[in-house]
Design a protein around this motif. Structure first.
Motif, PDB file in Angstrom:
ATOM      1  N   VAL A 131       0.888  -1.218  -0.045  1.00 17.96           N
ATOM      2  CA  VAL A 131      -0.004   0.080   0.057  1.00 17.96           C
ATOM      3  C   VAL A 131       0.896   1.344  -0.047  1.00 17.96           C
ATOM      4  O   VAL A 131       1.746   1.319   0.717  1.00 17.96           O
ATOM      5  CB  VAL A 131      -0.827  -0.129   1.195  1.00 17.96           C
ATOM      6  CG1 VAL A 131      -1.790   1.166   1.296  1.00 17.96           C
ATOM      7  CG2 VAL A 131      -1.753  -1.104   1.245  1.00 17.96           C
ATOM      8  N   SER A 132       0.483   2.139  -1.104  1.00 14.63           N
ATOM      9  CA  SER A 132       1.381   3.451  -1.070  1.00 14.63           C
ATOM     10  C   SER A 132       1.183   4.366   0.238  1.00 14.63           C
ATOM     11  O   SER A 132       0.149   4.059   1.073  1.00 14.63           O
ATOM     12  CB  SER A 132       1.053   4.065  -2.303  1.00 14.63           C
ATOM     13  OG  SER A 132      -0.269   4.895  -2.177  1.00 14.63           O
ATOM     14  N   THR A 134       0.135   7.624   0.417  1.00 21.89           N
ATOM     15  CA  THR A 134      -1.128   8.322   0.205  1.00 21.89           C
ATOM     16  C   THR A 134      -2.097   7.622   0.281  1.00 21.89           C
ATOM     17  O   THR A 134      -3.238   7.752   1.188  1.00 21.89           O
ATOM     18  CB  THR A 134      -1.199   8.628  -1.419  1.00 21.89           C
ATOM     19  OG1 THR A 134       0.016   9.576  -1.356  1.00 21.89           O
ATOM     20  CG2 THR A 134      -2.465   9.731  -1.435  1.00 21.89           C
ATOM     21  N   GLU A 135      -2.272   6.231  -0.228  1.00 24.17           N
ATOM     22  CA  GLU A 135      -3.472   5.297   0.061  1.00 24.17           C
ATOM     23  C   GLU A 135      -3.774   4.815   1.617  1.00 24.17           C
ATOM     24  O   GLU A 135      -4.776   4.778   1.982  1.00 24.17           O
ATOM     25  CB  GLU A 135      -3.316   3.967  -0.700  1.00 24.17           C
ATOM     26  CG  GLU A 135      -4.419   2.881  -0.702  1.00 24.17           C
ATOM     27  CD  GLU A 135      -4.173   1.811  -1.573  1.00 24.17           C
ATOM     28  OE1 GLU A 135      -5.102   1.078  -1.686  1.00 24.17           O
ATOM     29  OE2 GLU A 135      -3.280   1.831  -2.353  1.00 24.17           O
ATOM     30  N   ALA A 136      -2.518   4.683   2.366  1.00 23.32           N
ATOM     31  CA  ALA A 136      -2.515   4.235   3.755  1.00 23.32           C
ATOM     32  C   ALA A 136      -3.138   5.473   4.481  1.00 23.32           C
ATOM     33  O   ALA A 136      -3.809   5.444   5.502  1.00 23.32           O
ATOM     34  CB  ALA A 136      -0.977   3.975   4.012  1.00 23.32           C
ATOM     35  N   GLY A 138      -5.104   7.602   3.356  1.00 21.35           N
ATOM     36  CA  GLY A 138      -6.649   7.821   3.188  1.00 21.35           C
ATOM     37  C   GLY A 138      -7.162   6.880   3.863  1.00 21.35           C
ATOM     38  O   GLY A 138      -8.479   7.124   4.535  1.00 21.35           O
ATOM     39  N   LEU A 139      -6.922   5.526   4.009  1.00 22.44           N
ATOM     40  CA  LEU A 139      -7.580   4.372   4.817  1.00 22.44           C
ATOM     41  C   LEU A 139      -7.632   4.920   6.052  1.00 22.44           C
ATOM     42  O   LEU A 139      -8.430   4.591   6.892  1.00 22.44           O
ATOM     43  CB  LEU A 139      -6.541   3.213   4.533  1.00 22.44           C
ATOM     44  CG  LEU A 139      -6.736   2.427   3.185  1.00 22.44           C
ATOM     45  CD1 LEU A 139      -5.732   1.323   3.151  1.00 22.44           C
ATOM     46  CD2 LEU A 139      -8.066   1.935   2.849  1.00 22.44           C
TER      47      LEU A 139
END
Length: 202
Positions: A131-132, A134-136, A138-139
């Motif tokens: 997981v990148s 930015t995605e982490a 956002g999560l």
């Protein structure tokens, strides 16, 4: 020395030099341009640390909005900074005392800093390796802290509306358009017919 270390020292040196020029430049427009350069190099440091979201936010928000907006305000309003700097010597002793106190506090924090053993295991839950960044973020932001995120948005909206209300001034001598009055006008209100005598001119 690897490539990452070379870019680290390059970005750091340019950012420190730009930060010094922000306060040393006499022209405020030059100060804003050096501030933009410092932000760009700081975003490069964030990229080296793997925080690409912070780097993007630093460029988009601060460089693309705050610094550029300040630059246009300075250029359009033509602020007389020489007049603003007239009281500099008057507040110099008080400012020097405050600066010395802040420097002493920072020095005490640096000298007395200790890391607790319990703090090492008190971090957030680990993120999956695929997981990148930015995605982490956002999560976590839109699941665990979604209510705090929305509350911060409401606070910023309230602050923006408050700033607009406080700075909005209605001058009594300025003519403003009132659409309801325009729609309610009749022919008798709009025009006045006068009969001029023949060959008398207007």
């Amino acid at each position: 020395m690897n490539v990452a270390a070379v870019f680290f020292y390059l970005f750091s040196a340019i950012m420190l030099a730009s930060a010094f020029m922000v306060i040393a430049a006499k022209n405020p427009v030059h100060s804003v341009l050096f501030l933009i350069l410092a932000f760009v190099n700081a975003s490069g440091l964030f990229l080296l640390m793997g925080a690409e979201f912070l780097a993007m936010i630093l460029v988009v928000v601060y460089v693309g909005a705050v610094a550029v907006l300040f630059l246009f305000v300075v250029m359009m309003l033509d602020v007389d900074f020489a007049e603003l700097k007239q009281g500099f010597l008057q507040y110099l002793p008080l400012g020097s005392v405050i600066g010395i106190v802040v420097a002493i506090e920072l020095l005490l924090v640096m000298v007395g800093f200790t890391q607790s053993d319990a703090a090492l295991g008190a971090g957030a839950s680990p993120i999956q390796a695929n997981v990148s960044n930015t995605e982490a973020l956002g999560l976590v932001l839109y699941t665990k802290y979604v209510y705090l995120f929305q509350a911060s948005g409401l606070v910023l909206l309230t602050a923006m509306i408050g700033a607009i209300v406080l700075t909005l001034r209605h001058k009594p001598d300025v003519k403003r358009q009132v659409i309801a009055d325009q729609n309610a006008r009749t022919r008798a209100d709009a025009i006045e017919i006068k009969k001029a005598p023949s060959r008398a001119g207007v």
